[in-house]
Design an enzyme around this catalytic site. Structure first.
Site, PDB file in Angstrom:
ATOM      1  N   LYS A 117      25.324  22.160  18.878  1.00  0.00           N
ATOM      2  CA  LYS A 117      25.696  22.154  17.469  1.00  0.00           C
ATOM      3  C   LYS A 117      27.036  22.852  17.347  1.00  0.00           C
ATOM      4  CE  LYS A 117      24.503  23.622  12.831  1.00  0.00           C
ATOM      5  NZ  LYS A 117      23.830  24.658  12.015  1.00  0.00           N
ATOM      6  N   GLY A 171      23.112  29.517   3.753  1.00  0.00           N
ATOM      7  CA  GLY A 171      22.269  30.626   3.306  1.00  0.00           C
ATOM      8  C   GLY A 171      22.162  30.811   1.814  1.00  0.00           C
ATOM      9  N   GLY A 205      22.164  25.148   2.954  1.00  0.00           N
ATOM     10  CA  GLY A 205      22.053  25.223   1.508  1.00  0.00           C
ATOM     11  C   GLY A 205      20.753  24.753   0.905  1.00  0.00           C
TER      12      GLY A 205
END
Length: 255
Positions: free
Chosen positions: A97, A158, A185
């Protein structure tokens, strides 16, 4: 459920889980198992990569789980590529990632450095899942240089604000020929279901599960939200109308 294919691997679960912010590794492990996830991301900076018995890794490793090391903390493409090469050596996986966010306040991805790093890592044989803003043009460029997925944010990391970028996400989903994973989110199972109803291929959830009063139960809720949202998308949602339309004749019984 239909399978999600990334990097030649088929996934039954479309719910990816992050590993930050949990109160303990034991609670993290319970949430991961409750979610039925098959993809778990972990920041390399939080792992002792020279120790295969690292305490966090011991709570993540399962035969059915694809470990997804992330490059969080990298400030540019050079640092991210170096981190990815270290992760491939340590974890024996080409999956990575890609996260490059030099701004510590908003943690927004650097689009230029992310594009550069994706192109280089793809050439090196990595399965690259880049985290980015919800930018349709950037998503197409990432696709062109070899990204395995695109991972646009729903809202900043977050924040639990949900799909604040919905209009842009819809464009990305419409145009993409690789999987679209909504990353960051999403704060509630209902928001995850909405992402799938829009046509997202997967979602990545961390904070919403980790900071819940009962992370294990919240992980289960997100599991079912992902299943329900995907099923609704596949079933084709009804069209939205401006005016009321009766579902049955209004007056025929009076005749």
């Amino acid at each position: 459920m239909d399978k999600l294919i990334i990097g030649g691997r088929a996934f039954s679960s479309r719910l990816f889980i992050g590993t930050g912010k949990f109160s303990s590794n034991e609670m993290m492990a319970k949430a991961i198992l409750a979610s039925d996830t098959e993809m778990v991301t972990v920041a390399m900076k939080r792992i002792d990569m020279g120790n295969q018995d690292d305490n966090m890794l011991k709570h993540i490793r399962r035969d059915h789980i694809q470990l997804l090391p992330n490059t969080s903390g990298a400030r540019n493409a050079q640092e991210a590529v170096f981190a990815a090469q270290l992760s491939r050596e340590a974890f024996e996986t080409n999956f990575v990632k890609l996260e490059i966010h030099p701004d510590p306040k908003y943690l927004l991805a650097d689009p230029i450095e992310t594009l550069k790093a994706t192109e280089e890592l793809a050439k090196l044989g990595f399965v690259v899942l880049p985290y980015i803003q919800a930018d349709p043009v950037l998503c197409k460029r990432l696709e062109e240089v070899g990204a395995a997925t695109v991972m646009p944010l729903g809202s900043p990391i977050g924040t639990n604000k949900g799909l604040k970028t919905k209009d842009l996400l819809e464009i990305i989903i419409e145009q993409s020929t690789i999987p679209v994973v909504i990353d960051a989110g999403i704060g509630a199972p209902s928001q995850a279901a909405e992402a799938f109803e829009m046509g997202a291929d997967a979602v990545l959830i961390n904070t919403a599960i980790a900071i819940a009063d009962n992370p294990e139960q919240m992980a289960t809720a997100f599991k079912w939200a992902a299943i329900a949202g995907r099923m609704a998308y596949k079933a084709k949602l009804g069209s939205i109308k401006q005016y009321a339309e009766a579902s049955s004749p209004l007056t025929s019984f009076l005749n």
